[in-house]
Design a protein around this motif. Structure first.
Motif, PDB file in Angstrom:
ATOM      1  N   GLY A 138       0.539  -4.351  -3.000  1.00  0.00           N
ATOM      2  CA  GLY A 138       0.024  -3.085  -2.493  1.00  0.00           C
ATOM      3  C   GLY A 138      -0.986  -3.246  -1.385  1.00  0.00           C
ATOM      4  N   VAL A 139      -1.576  -4.418  -1.232  1.00  0.00           N
ATOM      5  CA  VAL A 139      -2.484  -4.712  -0.122  1.00  0.00           C
ATOM      6  C   VAL A 139      -1.720  -5.332   1.041  1.00  0.00           C
ATOM      7  CG1 VAL A 139      -4.555  -5.978   0.562  1.00  0.00           C
ATOM      8  CG2 VAL A 139      -4.402  -5.006  -1.724  1.00  0.00           C
ATOM      9  N   ILE A 140      -0.738  -6.150   0.717  1.00  0.00           N
ATOM     10  CA  ILE A 140       0.016  -6.864   1.754  1.00  0.00           C
ATOM     11  C   ILE A 140       0.786  -5.897   2.643  1.00  0.00           C
ATOM     12  CG2 ILE A 140       1.954  -8.439   2.120  1.00  0.00           C
ATOM     13  CD1 ILE A 140       1.024  -9.914  -0.430  1.00  0.00           C
ATOM     14  N   LEU A 209     -11.025  -2.379   3.650  1.00  0.00           N
ATOM     15  CA  LEU A 209     -10.716  -1.021   3.200  1.00  0.00           C
ATOM     16  C   LEU A 209      -9.561  -0.992   2.205  1.00  0.00           C
ATOM     17  CD1 LEU A 209     -11.283   2.003   3.420  1.00  0.00           C
ATOM     18  CD2 LEU A 209      -9.679   2.083   5.344  1.00  0.00           C
ATOM     19  N   PHE A 210      -8.446  -1.634   2.536  1.00  0.00           N
ATOM     20  CA  PHE A 210      -7.291  -1.619   1.635  1.00  0.00           C
ATOM     21  C   PHE A 210      -7.589  -2.313   0.303  1.00  0.00           C
ATOM     22  CE2 PHE A 210      -4.528  -1.189   5.617  1.00  0.00           C
ATOM     23  CZ  PHE A 210      -4.487   0.187   5.484  1.00  0.00           C
ATOM     24  N   PRO A 211      -8.202  -3.498   0.289  1.00  0.00           N
ATOM     25  CA  PRO A 211      -8.555  -4.077  -1.013  1.00  0.00           C
ATOM     26  C   PRO A 211      -9.529  -3.217  -1.808  1.00  0.00           C
ATOM     27  CG  PRO A 211      -8.625  -5.755   0.690  1.00  0.00           C
ATOM     28  CD  PRO A 211      -8.461  -4.445   1.388  1.00  0.00           C
ATOM     29  N   LYS A 221      -8.732  -9.138  -6.846  1.00  0.00           N
ATOM     30  CA  LYS A 221      -9.853  -8.993  -5.913  1.00  0.00           C
ATOM     31  C   LYS A 221      -9.754 -10.045  -4.811  1.00  0.00           C
ATOM     32  CE  LYS A 221     -13.747  -7.809  -7.694  1.00  0.00           C
ATOM     33  NZ  LYS A 221     -15.042  -7.831  -8.397  1.00  0.00           N
ATOM     34  N   LEU A 222     -10.132  -9.654  -3.592  1.00  0.00           N
ATOM     35  CA  LEU A 222     -10.139 -10.556  -2.444  1.00  0.00           C
ATOM     36  C   LEU A 222     -11.566 -10.986  -2.115  1.00  0.00           C
ATOM     37  CD1 LEU A 222      -7.511  -8.902  -0.082  1.00  0.00           C
ATOM     38  CD2 LEU A 222      -7.165 -10.431  -2.014  1.00  0.00           C
ATOM     39  N   ILE A 223     -11.679 -11.893  -1.151  1.00  0.00           N
ATOM     40  CA  ILE A 223     -12.983 -12.457  -0.816  1.00  0.00           C
ATOM     41  C   ILE A 223     -13.964 -11.374  -0.375  1.00  0.00           C
ATOM     42  CG2 ILE A 223     -14.163 -13.830   0.950  1.00  0.00           C
ATOM     43  CD1 ILE A 223     -12.025 -15.900   0.713  1.00  0.00           C
ATOM     44  N   THR A 224     -13.506 -10.454   0.454  1.00  0.00           N
ATOM     45  CA  THR A 224     -14.415  -9.442   0.989  1.00  0.00           C
ATOM     46  C   THR A 224     -15.045  -8.594  -0.103  1.00  0.00           C
ATOM     47  OG1 THR A 224     -12.440  -8.089   1.358  1.00  0.00           O
ATOM     48  CG2 THR A 224     -13.329  -9.283   3.252  1.00  0.00           C
ATOM     49  N   LEU A 225     -14.328  -8.407  -1.213  1.00  0.00           N
ATOM     50  CA  LEU A 225     -14.901  -7.689  -2.350  1.00  0.00           C
ATOM     51  C   LEU A 225     -15.642  -8.630  -3.289  1.00  0.00           C
ATOM     52  CD1 LEU A 225     -12.011  -5.212  -3.268  1.00  0.00           C
ATOM     53  CD2 LEU A 225     -14.028  -4.793  -1.867  1.00  0.00           C
ATOM     54  N   GLY A 226     -15.195  -9.880  -3.361  1.00  0.00           N
ATOM     55  CA  GLY A 226     -15.844 -10.836  -4.249  1.00  0.00           C
ATOM     56  C   GLY A 226     -17.274 -11.148  -3.857  1.00  0.00           C
ATOM     57  N   LEU A 227     -17.641 -10.924  -2.605  1.00  0.00           N
ATOM     58  CA  LEU A 227     -19.020 -11.169  -2.187  1.00  0.00           C
ATOM     59  C   LEU A 227     -20.000 -10.237  -2.885  1.00  0.00           C
ATOM     60  CD1 LEU A 227     -18.505 -11.706   1.655  1.00  0.00           C
ATOM     61  CD2 LEU A 227     -18.783 -13.440  -0.112  1.00  0.00           C
TER      62      LEU A 227
END
Length: 273
Positions: A138-140, A209-211, A221-227
């Motif tokens: 859904g993010v890809i 935004l999409f994640p 979860k991706l890196i940008t949210l994991g921070l």
């Protein structure tokens, strides 16, 4: 032989630029090798007393490794989709003179004027109805969709730089369009291909935004949210956060170092001849 005079103004400007760039890098790298207590005691500009790499290992212990792997999967998938769809489309745009192909190209260019923020609500509805919410797919898919317009524009500009005489020579020798595409166009479009690879990889790797809207659980979860995990109720673990930022920068930096020459050449060919 005339003696060159030193350009003091240019030298002073270079020193100022070096300070503006080097100081933030020093603050970031120095913080990653200091403990949280030492950073709070000495401040961001102080030199580390005792080097430690616990911040890097602590980043992986907090789940950064899973976020890193998810981001790699999303980035590789987005780049693969772009490389699968854009080269044939750009080749058709450059070589075809039909109205249908021109209309498709104009439709793609309309995507340049539509920001992701404007369609995030219907995008969330579609992804949810398709059963892809909180899933990497859904993010890809939306990330790749927003990379296609710019990638098509860049690669079509690079393919226009290929001499039409080369196309005609291969056609006279009896080569079909498929052979011309694989044996002539793709090898001579390496600069454009490298450009769209770097562009789409950066869009996927740095996407936020999409994640943020289309995922929820830690497993997706991706890196940008994991921070955000380095922010607690008692403050922010700045050394740990900056260590995670450095780790997230390394893949993009490596891609740029290996593809920078082809990237510049591809961007120079965006406008075509």
């Amino acid at each position: 032989m005339t003696k060159r005079r030193p350009h003091y103004l240019a030298g002073a400007g270079s020193l100022i630029w070096l300070g503006l760039v080097g100081l933030p890098l020093y603050v970031m790298l120095a913080a990653t090798v200091r403990s949280r207590s030492e950073y709070a005691r000495g401040g961001p500009l102080s030199f580390p007393d005792h080097l430690t790499f616990d911040n890097y290992s602590g980043a992986f212990d907090s789940g950064f490794g899973q976020y890193f792997l998810n981001t790699v999967i999303v980035t590789v998938s987005v780049v693969a989709i772009v490389l699968l769809l854009v080269p044939p489309l750009a080749f058709a745009i450059v070589r075809s003179r039909g109205r249908f192909t021109s209309g498709v190209f104009r439709l793609f260019l309309l995507g340049l004027a539509i920001p992701a923020q404007a369609v995030i609500v219907p995008m969330f509805y579609l992804i949810s109805k398709a059963g892809l919410y909180d899933n990497l797919i859904g993010v890809i898919l939306p990330t790749a969709a927003f990379c296609l317009p710019v990638s098509a524009l860049i690669l079509s500009g690079a393919m226009r730089d290929i001499s039409p005489e080369l196309h005609e020579a291969m056609a006279i020798d009896g080569a079909p369009p498929r052979q011309i595409f694989f044996r002539l166009v793709l090898p001579l479009s390496r600069g454009g291909l490298s450009t769209i690879v770097v562009f789409s990889a950066l869009q996927a790797w740095n996407g936020f935004l999409f994640p943020l809207v289309l995922t929820q659980s830690d497993s997706a979860k991706l890196i940008t949210l994991g921070l955000y995990d380095f922010r607690t109720a008692y403050g922010i673990d700045i050394p740990g956060l900056l260590a995670a930022v450095v780790l997230s920068m390394l893949p993009v930096l490596l891609v740029y170092l290996f593809a920078r020459r082809a990237l510049v050449q591809g961007l120079m060919g965006v406008g075509g001849k």
